[in-house]
Scaffold this active site. Structure first.
Site, PDB file in Angstrom:
ATOM      1  N   GLN A 163     -11.755  10.397   8.958  1.00  0.00           N
ATOM      2  CA  GLN A 163     -11.612   9.209   9.797  1.00  0.00           C
ATOM      3  C   GLN A 163     -12.432   9.322  11.084  1.00  0.00           C
ATOM      4  OE1 GLN A 163     -10.796   5.472  10.935  1.00  0.00           O
ATOM      5  NE2 GLN A 163     -10.341   6.305   8.920  1.00  0.00           N
ATOM      6  N   LYS A 182       0.828  -1.205   0.000  1.00  0.00           N
ATOM      7  CA  LYS A 182       0.000   0.000   0.000  1.00  0.00           C
ATOM      8  C   LYS A 182       0.860   1.252   0.000  1.00  0.00           C
ATOM      9  CE  LYS A 182      -2.017   1.810   3.567  1.00  0.00           C
ATOM     10  NZ  LYS A 182      -2.924   1.994   4.692  1.00  0.00           N
ATOM     11  N   LYS A 219       4.509  12.502  16.411  1.00  0.00           N
ATOM     12  CA  LYS A 219       3.085  12.670  16.720  1.00  0.00           C
ATOM     13  C   LYS A 219       2.754  12.097  18.094  1.00  0.00           C
ATOM     14  CE  LYS A 219       1.515  12.591  11.876  1.00  0.00           C
ATOM     15  NZ  LYS A 219       0.783  11.777  10.891  1.00  0.00           N
ATOM     16  N   ARG A 243     -10.235   0.002   6.750  1.00  0.00           N
ATOM     17  CA  ARG A 243      -9.507  -0.924   7.634  1.00  0.00           C
ATOM     18  C   ARG A 243      -9.091  -0.245   8.930  1.00  0.00           C
ATOM     19  NH1 ARG A 243      -4.491   1.304   8.870  1.00  0.00           N
ATOM     20  NH2 ARG A 243      -2.826   0.740   7.439  1.00  0.00           N
TER      21      ARG A 243
END
Lengths: 334, 334
Positions: free
Chosen positions: B140, B68, B230, B112
């Site tokens: 999301q 991906k 993050k 997913r």
């Protein structure tokens, strides 16, 4: 997104001096520009004797970068299929959108790998060459010879391979296509002692070339090893060389011939290795005399893939009739 | 090779209980099967405030595995483009040939990722839930809510985001689509203290949720952090939790909330973390009492991508009318 097939790609990109120039520039970029080359992603599928590599590189300032998926499944011949496969894509460095897909079945990799061999020989082999030696008889062995013809004149080719049938097929095809005499040798030693340039193009796990066979003026390009367990040259070959060059030092120390030399030697050999880009950028001299023994360790870098893919895209886009365009707008949340 | 567009993919794959089951199985595979998940390849393009991630995973015995490419370019809104993009491909594990390409623009990743949130809540949240809190108002955030509705009943949603306009749009869209009351909160604290489940879906670099706000029975799924810099949760949040769960321990220790807890704590917190697959495989219990505070750190793994891609391919292939087939035979050396 535009999608191009192997046939379309081959119609635009050949193994020629222009491709060699593009790859030479890519190596210079590695030395002088900001280039991000993440470590190769590798998936080994032992059950099928297969491996899949993913390579990428971003050269600062370019509008796109490439991601390449290439596979080698070494039992495919039992199914009548080629072992190598793969595709490339380019992604916008401005928006992250996929821009084009090259369904090249590994063709652009063959071209950029062979072009790197030509860049190495251009800077590292003697000017006057009598004979060129090739170890290995696969597709890349043929591409390397074609590429060498672009940068050196030579009259004779010596080849060694384990399968007599494949050696014979190689001899017939190369003599017909390149119009050059090919001698099948019974040992790799015979190839090395008789040639000015030797290119190794095998997936060998045990070294083929021994240090005892080296002679003044020899240049070796070892392009087969690209994994921890692969090795084409005895570690002592690198210790004996006057000049050790590699495409990407950190990668060669993991996956190339340098890796074995560093493990088995005193570390000096690896320290002395020079990146090919330092030479193409004219920061460091290549061959310094006709007596130098030079060895170039090529593992293949993502910057070559990005360079050849951007070059291919420029021509493919210009040739407006080719390429399938898929309009695929993002559907927003609903 | 078959090529599918986002529209075709959406017609076959939805965010439903079947997708949640597929992702639950993928986590179990991670725990009980031989799975090769190479480290994520990441290319940061600072000039464009962008990043491209490449993920992959091979589950032993499956006929294909996925690769991906997903990008996040956070200035794209200035060009009127979505920040997220990407595509997936599946490759044969028998021959290495590319089998299919999903031009999904990141849709399968949304599915997913949200399905993983549902798997986490299914095993870790209390059975009886009054209110669900969402930090962040992007696509999301909406997917996570839809996914939670598949595994828990709840009557109220509390949301916090930095942009009042985006919070208002979120409220209107979710109330209309999911038929559930949404309360806009003026602080993340208000969300956390009032909810039984909190999902954080931001690219925050400074922690948003403080340990002081935790209360018995709370479950937090932190799915925003997937990079070294993050962080959505104070390290102390993990130290205070009764149960710390993560998708992939080594990855979360590099890229997730665990990373910060391990750096700032005494290492005990990281040692105690359990992989979600250990719970879905029923090797370890999930929530043990209604008083437990549970935290799930999701960074996203290649095995989820392989699972959703293989699931999509099964349905897309069955639906014979869709998909563009490109015949692209390998051209041999000539």
């Amino acid at each position: 997104m535009m999608i191009f097939t192997e046939k379309e790609i081959r119609s635009c990109v050949g193994l020629d001096l222009e491709a060699v120039r593009v790859i030479e520039e890519a190596f210079t970029d590695l030395a002088v520009s900001k280039v991000i080359t993440p470590p190769i992603m590798r998936i080994d599928i032992e059950e099928s004797n297969g491996e899949v590599d993913i390579k990428s590189a971003y050269v600062a300032g370019k509008p796109f970068f490439a991601i390449k998926v290439s596979s080698g499944f070494f039992d495919n011949y039992k199914l009548g299929l080629p072992s190598a496969n793969g595709l490339m894509m380019i992604v916008s460095t401005v928006t992250g959108e996929p821009e084009a897909l090259f369904l090249d079945n590994g063709y652009l990799t063959e071209v950029r790998t062979a072009a790197a061999g030509a860049v190495a020989a251009k800077h590292l082999a003697k000017e006057e060459v009598q004979a060129v030696g090739i170890i290995g008889t696969g597709a890349q062995a043929r591409y390397q010879l074609r590429a060498l013809q672009l940068v050196r004149r030579f009259e004779q080719v010596l080849v060694y391979g384990r399968s007599p049938q494949k050696v014979q097929a190689f001899k017939e095809e190369v003599e017909k296509e390149l119009g050059i005499e090919v001698t099948a040798c019974s040992s790799p030693r015979q190839v090395v002692v008789s040639c000015d340039i030797v290119v190794t193009t095998t997936p060998a796990k045990d070294p083929i070339i021994k240090a005892d066979w080296l002679h003044p003026g020899l240049h070796i390009t070892a392009m087969g090893s690209d994994a921890e367990e692969k090795q084409e040259l005895e570690a002592e070959v690198l210790n004996k060389a006057d000049r050790i060059i590699c495409d990407r030092k950190d990668q060669c120390l993991r996956l190339g011939e340098l890796h074995h030399a560093a493990e088995q030697g005193d570390g000096k050999t690896a320290d002395q290795a020079i990146e090919l880009g330092e030479i193409t950028a004219k920061r460091i001299e290549g061959r310094r005399s006709d007596k130098d023994i030079t060895v170039c360790d090529l593992t293949g870098t993502g910057v070559q893939d990005t360079a050849i893919a951007l070059y291919a895209y420029k021509w493919l886009k210009a040739q407006k009739t080719s390429g399938l365009i898929i309009e695929n707008k993002k559907i927003s949340f609903s």
